[in-house]
Write a protein that holds these residues in place. Structure first.
Motif, short mmCIF file in Angstrom:
data_model
loop_
_atom_site.label_atom_id
_atom_site.label_comp_id
_atom_site.label_asym_id
_atom_site.label_seq_id
_atom_site.Cartn_x
_atom_site.Cartn_y
_atom_site.Cartn_z
N ILE A 194 0.86 -1.19 0.00
CA ILE A 194 0.00 0.00 0.00
C ILE A 194 0.89 1.24 0.00
N HIS A 198 -2.06 6.31 1.32
CA HIS A 198 -3.35 5.66 1.60
C HIS A 198 -3.46 5.17 3.05
N LEU A 202 -7.06 3.95 5.61
CA LEU A 202 -7.52 2.58 5.38
C LEU A 202 -8.71 2.16 6.24
N TYR A 207 -13.31 3.02 2.24
CA TYR A 207 -12.07 3.48 1.60
C TYR A 207 -11.33 2.28 1.03
N ARG A 208 -11.05 2.30 -0.25
CA ARG A 208 -10.28 1.23 -0.88
C ARG A 208 -9.23 1.86 -1.76
N VAL A 209 -8.05 1.20 -1.80
CA VAL A 209 -6.99 1.72 -2.67
C VAL A 209 -7.38 1.44 -4.11
#
Ligand code: ADP
Length: 265
Positions: A194, A198, A202, A207-209
């Motif tokens: 990651i 970000h 998290l 919330y998603r990368v």
């Protein structure tokens, strides 16, 4: 001050006197924005699979005779996958809301960590389906005070993320260490990693990368938000170290006050 919202009320009194009351409502406004974003996110997350399901059903109803049995089986499988996704999302939302609103503090159970982690290890290994080398390392036993069910859910969540974000052939290590300074559970993976920007976000809901990747692996975007709440109720602190392309380490530290020695009743 930037981002400050004031509610100003002017109340006339006496002949030409005025009383001015001002209240800082920035926090209220922020909460309202968060609530609105959350509702919009949930609606969006449910609408996408629902659109797919109703689209398939319509197609089938319109042209039942035009499709082979294989086509129909294929459509039904896709529709079923989408409904499973909605179910998972609703379950996670209910878990999150139970944790957030008035749920009782975790029962002060004596949770034997080694036994709990053997179960988590089995579960993570099963999820990997032999595609990763999943290992468990126990250094010192220990008993955590809290809710077994919640701790299981938090640890399993971190373990399953490690598998979901690690390509086949990678390694996932579950570790427990415990001494006079407290206990630490960690999950290390050799996965996609990651980027630093970000990491602080998290544990935010949804919330998603990489939205696509999260979906593909059955993610709801709520896992780490649930983990954060559970750990907060157990005084556990979550740390994330990660290098893109190399792997991640999610660790949780518990203070000595959350530990009981395994021989004492
Ligand atoms: P999701 O259901 O999308 O996995 P989570 O709340 O569990 O939701 O995680 C949030 C995001 O954090 C994921 O979408 C992913 O981008 C990232 N993430 C979590 N765990 C890992 C990991 N072990 N390796 C890489 N990225 C991760």
């Amino acid at each position: 001050r930037r981002g400050l919202t004031l509610l100003v009320q002017v109340i006339p009194y006496g002949d030409d006197q005025k009383l001015v009351i001002s209240r800082d409502i920035s926090q209220l406004e922020k909460l309202e924005t968060m609530r609105r974003d959350f509702v919009a996110n949930v609606s969006h997350e449910l609408r996408t699979p629902l659109t797919v399901v109703s689209g398939f059903l319509e197609t089938l109803m319109d042209g039942w005779d035009d499709f082979s049995r294989e086509d129909i089986a294929h459509f039904l499988k896709l529709a079923h996958d989408q409904s499973t996704r909605m179910q998972r999302l609703i379950e996670d939302l209910l878990t999150l809301s139970a944790l957030e609103t008035g749920a009782p503090a975790p029962a002060e159970e004596r949770v034997e960590v080694a036994g709990l982690l053997r179960e988590v290890h089995q579960q993570v290994d099963l999820l990997s389906g032999g595609r990763h080398e999943v290992t468990l390392h126990l250094d010192g036993d220990g008993v955590l005070l809290g809710s077994r069910k919640e701790l299981h859910s938090a640890f399993a969540n971190l373990g399953s993320n490690a598998v979901r974000y690690t390509p086949a052939g990678g390694k996932v290590r579950l570790c427990w260490r415990c001494d006079a300074n407290g206990g630490e559970f960690s999950v290390e993976d050799t996965g996609i990693g990651i980027a630093a920007e970000h990491i602080p976000r998290l544990t935010e809901r949804f919330y998603r990368v990489d939205r696509g990747r999260s979906r593909e692996t059955g993610g709801t975007g709520l896992g780490l938000a649930i983990v954060k709440h559970i750990l907060g109720r157990h005084q556990g602190e979550l740390h994330v170290d990660s290098t893109p392309g190399v792997g991640s380490r999610f660790s949780v530290r518990f203070p000595p006050t959350r530990l009981a020695s395994s021989d004492k009743p």
